[in-house]
Design a protein around this motif. Structure first.
Motif, mmCIF file in Angstrom:
data_model
loop_
_atom_site.group_PDB
_atom_site.id
_atom_site.type_symbol
_atom_site.label_atom_id
_atom_site.label_comp_id
_atom_site.label_asym_id
_atom_site.label_seq_id
_atom_site.Cartn_x
_atom_site.Cartn_y
_atom_site.Cartn_z
ATOM 1 N N LEU C 89 3.337 -22.564 14.390
ATOM 2 C CA LEU C 89 3.626 -23.766 15.173
ATOM 3 C C LEU C 89 3.940 -24.905 14.222
ATOM 4 N N VAL C 90 5.042 -25.599 14.477
ATOM 5 C CA VAL C 90 5.333 -26.785 13.668
ATOM 6 C C VAL C 90 5.485 -27.983 14.601
ATOM 7 N N GLY C 91 4.780 -29.051 14.274
ATOM 8 C CA GLY C 91 4.853 -30.265 15.082
ATOM 9 C C GLY C 91 5.571 -31.354 14.297
ATOM 10 N N THR C 114 12.726 -18.481 17.274
ATOM 11 C CA THR C 114 12.044 -19.779 17.257
ATOM 12 C C THR C 114 12.592 -20.626 18.393
ATOM 13 N N GLY C 115 11.838 -21.615 18.818
ATOM 14 C CA GLY C 115 12.344 -22.489 19.860
ATOM 15 C C GLY C 115 11.436 -23.677 20.047
ATOM 16 N N GLU C 116 12.042 -24.747 20.582
ATOM 17 C CA GLU C 116 11.281 -25.956 20.823
ATOM 18 C C GLU C 116 10.331 -25.731 22.000
ATOM 19 N N ILE C 117 9.116 -26.224 21.875
ATOM 20 C CA ILE C 117 8.192 -26.158 23.004
ATOM 21 C C ILE C 117 7.600 -27.545 23.241
ATOM 22 N N GLY C 118 7.009 -27.715 24.410
ATOM 23 C CA GLY C 118 6.468 -29.019 24.785
ATOM 24 C C GLY C 118 4.996 -29.158 24.455
ATOM 25 N N HIS C 119 4.478 -30.334 24.773
ATOM 26 C CA HIS C 119 3.082 -30.631 24.441
ATOM 27 C C HIS C 119 2.102 -29.691 25.135
ATOM 28 N N ALA C 120 2.392 -29.337 26.369
ATOM 29 C CA ALA C 120 1.452 -28.504 27.120
ATOM 30 C C ALA C 120 1.335 -27.131 26.483
ATOM 31 N N GLU C 121 2.489 -26.576 26.087
ATOM 32 C CA GLU C 121 2.460 -25.259 25.450
ATOM 33 C C GLU C 121 1.748 -25.336 24.096
ATOM 34 N N LEU C 131 -2.596 -34.106 19.925
ATOM 35 C CA LEU C 131 -1.159 -33.859 19.763
ATOM 36 C C LEU C 131 -0.289 -35.040 20.193
ATOM 37 N N ASP C 132 -0.905 -36.147 20.607
ATOM 38 C CA ASP C 132 -0.141 -37.252 21.194
ATOM 39 C C ASP C 132 0.893 -37.858 20.249
ATOM 40 N N ASP C 133 0.616 -37.807 18.945
ATOM 41 C CA ASP C 133 1.544 -38.471 18.021
ATOM 42 C C ASP C 133 2.693 -37.562 17.574
ATOM 43 N N PHE C 134 2.807 -36.381 18.165
ATOM 44 C CA PHE C 134 3.989 -35.543 17.887
ATOM 45 C C PHE C 134 5.077 -35.844 18.912
ATOM 46 N N ALA C 135 6.341 -35.770 18.453
ATOM 47 C CA ALA C 135 7.460 -35.929 19.376
ATOM 48 C C ALA C 135 7.855 -34.590 19.968
ATOM 49 N N SER C 136 7.718 -33.542 19.160
ATOM 50 C CA SER C 136 8.082 -32.217 19.665
ATOM 51 C C SER C 136 7.470 -31.147 18.767
ATOM 52 N N PHE C 137 7.669 -29.902 19.197
ATOM 53 C CA PHE C 137 7.132 -28.757 18.464
ATOM 54 C C PHE C 137 8.155 -27.632 18.456
ATOM 55 N N ALA C 288 -10.075 -34.550 4.636
ATOM 56 C CA ALA C 288 -11.064 -34.913 5.659
ATOM 57 C C ALA C 288 -10.463 -35.889 6.667
ATOM 58 N N GLU C 289 -9.754 -36.886 6.138
ATOM 59 C CA GLU C 289 -9.148 -37.881 7.041
ATOM 60 C C GLU C 289 -8.128 -37.245 7.972
ATOM 61 N N LYS C 290 -7.259 -36.444 7.371
ATOM 62 C CA LYS C 290 -6.190 -35.846 8.163
ATOM 63 C C LYS C 290 -6.738 -34.855 9.186
ATOM 64 N N ALA C 291 -7.682 -34.052 8.752
ATOM 65 C CA ALA C 291 -8.222 -33.021 9.640
ATOM 66 C C ALA C 291 -8.999 -33.653 10.786
ATOM 67 N N MET C 292 -9.751 -34.720 10.504
ATOM 68 C CA MET C 292 -10.540 -35.337 11.572
ATOM 69 C C MET C 292 -9.642 -36.061 12.570
ATOM 70 N N HIS C 293 -8.504 -36.558 12.058
ATOM 71 C CA HIS C 293 -7.545 -37.162 12.986
ATOM 72 C C HIS C 293 -6.922 -36.090 13.876
ATOM 73 N N ARG C 294 -6.526 -34.978 13.252
ATOM 74 C CA ARG C 294 -5.748 -33.987 13.991
ATOM 75 C C ARG C 294 -6.606 -33.101 14.873
ATOM 76 N N PHE C 295 -7.835 -32.847 14.461
ATOM 77 C CA PHE C 295 -8.649 -31.871 15.194
ATOM 78 C C PHE C 295 -9.959 -32.488 15.694
ATOM 79 N N PRO C 296 -9.849 -33.477 16.591
ATOM 80 C CA PRO C 296 -11.070 -34.105 17.108
ATOM 81 C C PRO C 296 -11.934 -33.100 17.878
#
Lengths: 260, 314, 393
Positions: C89-91, C114-121, C131-137, C288-296
């Motif tokens: 998965l790439v965001g 490969t293909g673009e997917i949305g936030h729900a997927e 995932l809110d700060d991603f535009a797409s995946f 630590a900063e990045k992981a805690m932001h991304r994986f609450p």
């Protein structure tokens, strides 16, 4: 009261050791780490911390040594002291102990010092008892378990013939072995919280110490790197090939001729 | 003169004799003993090269302070001191060096006359470096005994005297309030065995094959810290910086990953065999023969092969 | 030793893959020499990520071809490479959305799944992530991760079965050249091995080996740091996640999570043999900063351990897979951090270059990774570069 934990920044044991031209360990060469056994000391100090007490991590060493205190803070220490002074390069155990003892005195209200039983680089294991003698305190070394009880510290020590329980009055220095607990790696929250804890950097003069006299007459005259061990013969065990290789090696050294 | 500290809690009679022989190559030896020696002991120490035996009532498991005081009384301004490089020996040596203001050298594997007085050699950093250090004669040195080369001694007939000193410990010295003796294990002692078989995490707590194989070939059983921590092996079995240092002909590390603290206790082994399922385990970088496989399978095969080869005993 | 047809210097994943490819094409008299052991260099330290999301179409094509081998290693090589096909998965953030979409479209043109997917997927794939700060995946269901060491051993074993020989603990001191063509190699012990063809696949150590021949490989060793996290909870099987907003990548290794930084913090080091074995405090704090932001959703993650590795970086962050001005001398080095994902196809490409001088790898012209591109001033650059990211893309 305060518990002081002495920590040392050492070359990462996973890295090859580099000696500088003066035959001292090049402590600036690689990223170092908190000496493995000191993790047990920090772990114990934090566990022994009583209500309204603080744990102060103390280290002595060059610039990079601050990382040892940082790790101690991440593991739960409240404050740090880094004694850094160019005059301390290559300090021997007696000088190291004198500096640590002065740092303990500077804390003011310390009644217990916890150390790892030895560092992973120097490894002589005598700094704790020297610190105790310099402070005029008791020393209970090589503890597999530590308890505080009123004005006394009780330790369990594993000797070759028995497990002994020793009691010493406070103030005291204890050193702990790797059987004293299982320090956990710091959590991310603790890593980020540690950034806000105070660390005091001091030189010798701030501790009321003069320039240490060089060790009287001791001089390392040569340091030779051991021949690297030749790469191992690797056998992937299948159908008894591992056992065969093992027995062949033992037989080749006449170590299988037993019980005849 | 060189004063030699004997009778330490964590040394052995054999190691003490090695220490005396190391010292006898340097100067006339005076031994400090913790109790009056009997005739056999006097003879054995004399045969190892001791010229004088001084003793006092000093408990091996008592505090180190009285030992330090006795040594301090024994040595003159030009005398050297040699102590065993064990926990207790190093503690006495360090306190003595501090008290007398003398240089200290810990963990020598040889000691000789030379330079300004003494030349000692030692290894450092898990035996990856060999160091040579010069000290004045009036220094305090501690020496290892496992695997060291000792010169042949010139036998002496030592004189024996009792030290007349007040050796009451200082009030703050720690006091032993309880001791739970350990049962002496079967088989050879770890520090003396020609082969040591040690088990670690990879045993999953089952030391039976390690014990069986060790018993068959007359090896001693050791363990890693993890195995002691888990209660799979008793603490006196632990090989490593924080346990026992061994120097066997062959060291077999079964299911031990090879943490640096463990390696520190086995670097003096002449050959190291590692058995581990993880080909990336650090032990494979510190061995001569690496067997990638399950230790239970390998040792079961080895036990079967040895049993088959051995004559049947009635 | 005899005089093999081809000597390969370096038994990493590239060297062993080349040996296998040559042997499977009938050139079995191949000797691989390694100063240490199979996979003992960068290979054994690789994160082992398998994916095709590349902005250079030829690299994406190499990854596409390689995926077949990772996925079917047991049939093809006769041994497992411990491939975990958990997906990739790439965001992406708003700032990189345009090149991202163009890149994904180009990958699809190459036949990459490969293909673009949305936030729900994406949320279903990584429920503990913010995932809110991603535009797409984009999602590659066939991606995942394998094991570098196992892969090198699988290639080595397969090559041996076809007749190749692999000699460990044997360092090559120099490549011997006479009259503009290779005549052999001299080993560290002074013995010489005659051969008409030498492939140098020795990462950054290739540089000092070829410098005496006047071949100056523009390869610099860089330090990469990774942090292994204990999430303290069972996350289930989750895809490899490349986070192009916080600039990090994460994948599972058993119950643990391996975090790497893709924010361009790799830094050059003077000596490929001397770098710290564990990550520096600054790298751990950044993680630590990045992981805690991304994986609450991971309540109290803690550091399990850290690791480091050396990558061999070229000026355009793409490999040199090429002949050289010296007849019979070839180079496969400078993989710049993506060597593992493309290694199976690199073997095939190098075998083609040696045996035919052309390429049979679809969508990968033989000259793509030529050494001379630096001299010509035509570096191989991504057509769809991302701002703010490291160049291991």
């Amino acid at each position: 009261m305060t518990i002081v934990v002495c920590v040392k920044h050492v070359p990462d044991p996973a890295d090859p050791v580099v000696l500088a031209a003066d035959l001292r360990v090049d402590r600036e060469a690689g990223a170092g780490t908190l000496s493995g056994l000191d993790e047990y000391a920090v772990d114990q100090a934090v566990r022994l911390r009583r209500a309204r007490e603080r744990v102060v991590a103390v280290t002595m060493g060059p610039r990079g040594a601050r990382a040892a205190v940082t790790r101690a803070l991440q593991m739960g220490a409240d404050e740090g002291i880094v004694v850094s002074d160019e005059a301390l390069a290559g300090a021997d155990v007696l000088t190291t102990a004198a500096v640590l003892a002065a740092a303990v005195r500077s804390v003011g209200d310390a009644d217990l010092v916890v150390c790892g039983m030895s560092s992973t680089d120097g490894g002589s294991g005598v700094v704790p008892v020297l610190v105790a003698d310099l402070l005029g305190w008791a020393c209970a070394g090589h503890a597999a378990a530590v308890e505080l009880d009123g004005g006394r510290v009780t330790i369990q020590r594993d000797d070759p013939d028995a497990r002994r329980t020793l009691v010493a009055p406070l103030p005291a220095v204890v050193s702990v072995t790797d059987l004293s607990g299982e320090p956990t790696y710091p959590s991310f929250k603790a890593i980020l919280a540690a950034r806000r804890r105070p660390v005091r950097e001091v030189g010798l003069s701030e501790l009321g110490l003069g320039t240490p006299s060089t060790a009287p007459g001791t001089r390392t005259v040569s340091a030779v790197e051991a021949d690297p061990r030749p790469p191992a013969r690797i056998v992937t065990d299948s159908d008894g090939s591992g056992a065969a290789a093992l027995l062949e090696l033992l037989a080749g050294r006449s170590l299988l001729e037993v019980d005849r | 003169m060189i004063a030699v500290l004997l009778d330490q809690l964590d040394s052995t009679a054999e190691a003490d004799l090695i220490l005396v022989r190391l010292a006898a190559a340097v100067d006339e030896v005076t031994c400090l003993l913790g109790s009056a020696p009997d005739r056999d002991r006097v003879a054995a120490l004399g045969a190892a090269g001791a010229s004088h035996l001084a003793w006092a009532d000093l408990a091996p498991d008592g505090p180190s302070g009285p030992w330090v005081a006795a040594l301090a009384a024994l040595v003159g301004p030009d005398d050297a001191v040699l102590a065993p490089s064990t926990r207790a020996g190093n503690e006495v040596a360090a306190r003595l060096a501090l008290r007398l203001g003398r240089p200290l050298s810990v963990g020598a594997d040889s000691i000789a006359v030379g330079g300004p007085g003494l030349v000692v050699t030692s290894t450092a950093f898990t035996a990856t470096w060999h160091l040579t250090t010069e000290l004045p004669k009036a220094s305090v040195v501690t020496a290892v005994s496992a695997g060291v080369q000792v010169p042949p001694p010139t036998p002496r007939t030592p004189g024996v005297r009792r030290l007349e000193l007040d050796l009451t410990p200082a009030p703050h010295e720690p006091v032993v309030v309880a001791a739970a003796p350990k049962a002496a294990g079967a088989g050879p002692r770890l520090t003396e065995a020609a082969v040591v078989v040690s088990g670690g995490r990879g045993t999953d707590g089952d030391f039976s094959l390690i014990e069986e194989f060790a018993g068959l070939i007359g090896a001693a059983v050791g363990s890693s810290r993890v195995a002691v921590d888990q209660g799979w092996a008793s603490p006196e079995r632990q090989v490593g910086q924080t346990g026992v240092s061994v120097a066997p002909e062959v060291y077999i590390a079964a299911g031990i990953s090879g943490a640096v603290q463990h390696l520190a206790g086995m670097v003096a082994a002449k050959q190291v065999v590692a058995i581990n399922t993880d080909p990336d385990a650090p032990i494979f970088r510190a061995c001569d023969l690496g067997i990638v496989g399950d230790l239970h399978t390998v040792l079961a095969d080895a036990v079967a092969a040895v049993r088959k080869a051995q004559p049947v005993h009635c | 030793m005899s005089s093999p047809d081809v000597v390969i210097v370096g038994a990493g994943v590239e060297g062993t893959s080349i040996a296998y490819a040559l042997a499977s094409r009938g050139t079995a008299d191949v000797t691989v020499l390694d100063r240490d052991a199979i996979g003992s260099g960068g290979t054994g330290r690789s994160a082992g990520i398998v994916r095709c999301h590349y902005g250079v179409p030829e690299v994406a094509a190499l990854a596409r071809e390689s995926l077949e081998v990772f996925q079917h290693a047991e049939e093809i090589l006769g041994a497992s490479v411990d491939f975990e096909q958990v997906g990739y998965l790439v965001g992406i953030g708003e700032d990189n959305l345009a090149p991202f979409r163009a890149s994904v479209a180009a990958q699809q043109t190459l036949g990459i799944d490969t293909g673009e997917i949305g936030h729900a997927e994406a949320a279903a794939l990584w429920p503990v992530a913010h995932l809110d700060d991603f535009a797409s995946f984009a999602y590659e269901p066939r991606g995942g991760y394998a094991d570098g060491y196992a892969t090198a051993h699988a290639f080595a074993g397969a090559a041996r079965r076809l007749g190749a020989s692999i000699t460990q603990g044997t360092a090559v001191a120099s490549v011997e050249v006479s009259g503009g063509r290779v005549t052999g190699v001299t080993l560290a012990d002074g013995t010489t091995l005659a051969t008409p063809t030498v492939v140098v696949a020795a990462s950054a150590w290739s540089v000092p080996l070829l410098a005496p021949l006047g071949i100056d490989l523009p390869i610099t060793p860089y330090l990469v740091q990774e942090v292994l996290i204990d999430p303290g909870q069972d996350l289930g099987a989750r895809p490899v996640f490349s986070d192009m907003v916080s600039k990090q990548y994460v994948h599972q290794r058993g119950h643990e999570l391996l975090f790497g930084d893709s924010g361009g913090f790799e830094r050059p080091i003077p000596d490929p043999d001397r770098f710290p074995s564990h990550a520096e405090d600054a790298a751990i704090e950044r993680c630590a900063e990045k992981a805690m932001h991304r994986f609450p959703g991971i309540e109290d993650p803690s550091v399990k351990t850290t690791s480091t590795g050396m990558i061999d970086v070229t000026p355009d962050w793409n490999p040199i897979i090429s002949a050289t001005p010296i007849n019979g001398l070839y180079v496969a080095a400078g993989f710049s951090g993506h060597g593992f994902k493309i290694a199976p196809a690199v073997g095939r490409l190098m075998a083609d270059l040696i045996l035919d001088g052309t390429s049979s790898v679809p969508d990968v012209p033989a000259e793509t990774f030529r050494f001379s591109r630096y001299e010509e001033g035509s570096p191989l650059l991504s057509k769809y570069p991302y701002v703010g990211a490291s160049k291991i893309r």
